[in-house]
Motif scaffolding. Structure first.
Motif, PDB file in Angstrom:
ATOM      1  N   GLY A  63       0.851  -1.013   0.200  1.00 32.88           N
ATOM      2  CA  GLY A  63      -0.242  -0.193  -0.053  1.00 32.88           C
ATOM      3  C   GLY A  63       1.164   1.158  -0.224  1.00 32.88           C
ATOM      4  N   ILE A  64       1.986   0.893   0.948  1.00 32.32           N
ATOM      5  CA  ILE A  64       2.854   2.753   0.388  1.00 32.32           C
ATOM      6  C   ILE A  64       3.454   2.449  -0.685  1.00 32.32           C
ATOM      7  CG2 ILE A  64       4.838   3.404   1.874  1.00 32.32           C
ATOM      8  CD1 ILE A  64       3.689   2.484   4.502  1.00 32.32           C
ATOM      9  N   TYR A  67       1.216   3.350  -3.513  1.00 38.83           N
ATOM     10  CA  TYR A  67       0.984   5.454  -2.372  1.00 38.83           C
ATOM     11  C   TYR A  67       1.782   6.221  -3.387  1.00 38.83           C
ATOM     12  CZ  TYR A  67      -0.170   9.415  -0.425  1.00 38.83           C
ATOM     13  OH  TYR A  67      -1.205  11.099  -0.206  1.00 38.83           O
ATOM     14  N   THR A  68       3.024   6.445  -2.781  1.00 41.38           N
ATOM     15  CA  THR A  68       4.080   6.677  -3.018  1.00 41.38           C
ATOM     16  C   THR A  68       3.954   6.762  -4.587  1.00 41.38           C
ATOM     17  OG1 THR A  68       5.581   5.594  -1.438  1.00 41.38           O
ATOM     18  CG2 THR A  68       6.806   6.470  -3.298  1.00 41.38           C
ATOM     19  N   TYR A  70       2.105   6.611  -7.025  1.00 40.26           N
ATOM     20  CA  TYR A  70       0.377   7.785  -7.525  1.00 40.26           C
ATOM     21  C   TYR A  70       0.744   8.818  -7.078  1.00 40.26           C
ATOM     22  CZ  TYR A  70      -3.962   9.451  -6.973  1.00 40.26           C
ATOM     23  OH  TYR A  70      -5.389  10.135  -7.526  1.00 40.26           O
ATOM     24  N   SER A  71       1.384   9.356  -5.883  1.00 36.62           N
ATOM     25  CA  SER A  71       1.508  10.558  -5.728  1.00 36.62           C
ATOM     26  C   SER A  71       2.689  10.984  -6.289  1.00 36.62           C
ATOM     27  CB  SER A  71       1.854  10.493  -3.937  1.00 36.62           C
ATOM     28  OG  SER A  71       3.241  10.035  -4.088  1.00 36.62           O
TER      29      SER A  71
END
Length: 92
Positions: A63-64, A67-68, A70-71
């Motif tokens: 997940g991290i 998310y990284t 994606y951001s």
């Protein structure tokens, strides 16, 4: 096996210390078997907990990681800086 009342017979738990007719060797062997069974149950329980924990930690890590990515893909500030630099060069 069925008892006369129609109910099934259940195994009765015995206390090896009070059971007549058991030799000390048989009592020791029963204690060893009981200890081995307890350890097997504990290992099985720990194995399932460890597997659940590994899945949870892996899910958080993925997940991290996701998310990284994606951001970072959403960040456009470098593109804006390059456009400003090109505009400044064009003016000069």
């Amino acid at each position: 096996p069925q008892e006369p009342g129609g109910e099934a017979a259940f195994a009765q738990r015995i206390d090896p210390e009070r059971e007549p007719g058991l030799s000390p060797e048989q009592r020791r062997l029963m204690a060893q078997v009981e200890l081995a069974q307890r350890q097997r149950v504990l290992q099985r329980r720990l194995r399932s907990r460890n597997a659940l924990l590994a899945v949870a930690v892996g899910a958080v890590a993925l997940g991290i990681y996701g998310y990284t990515f994606y951001s970072v893909s959403q960040e456009r500030f470098l593109d804006e800086l390059e456009q400003e630099a090109e505009a400044a060069r064009a003016r000069a």
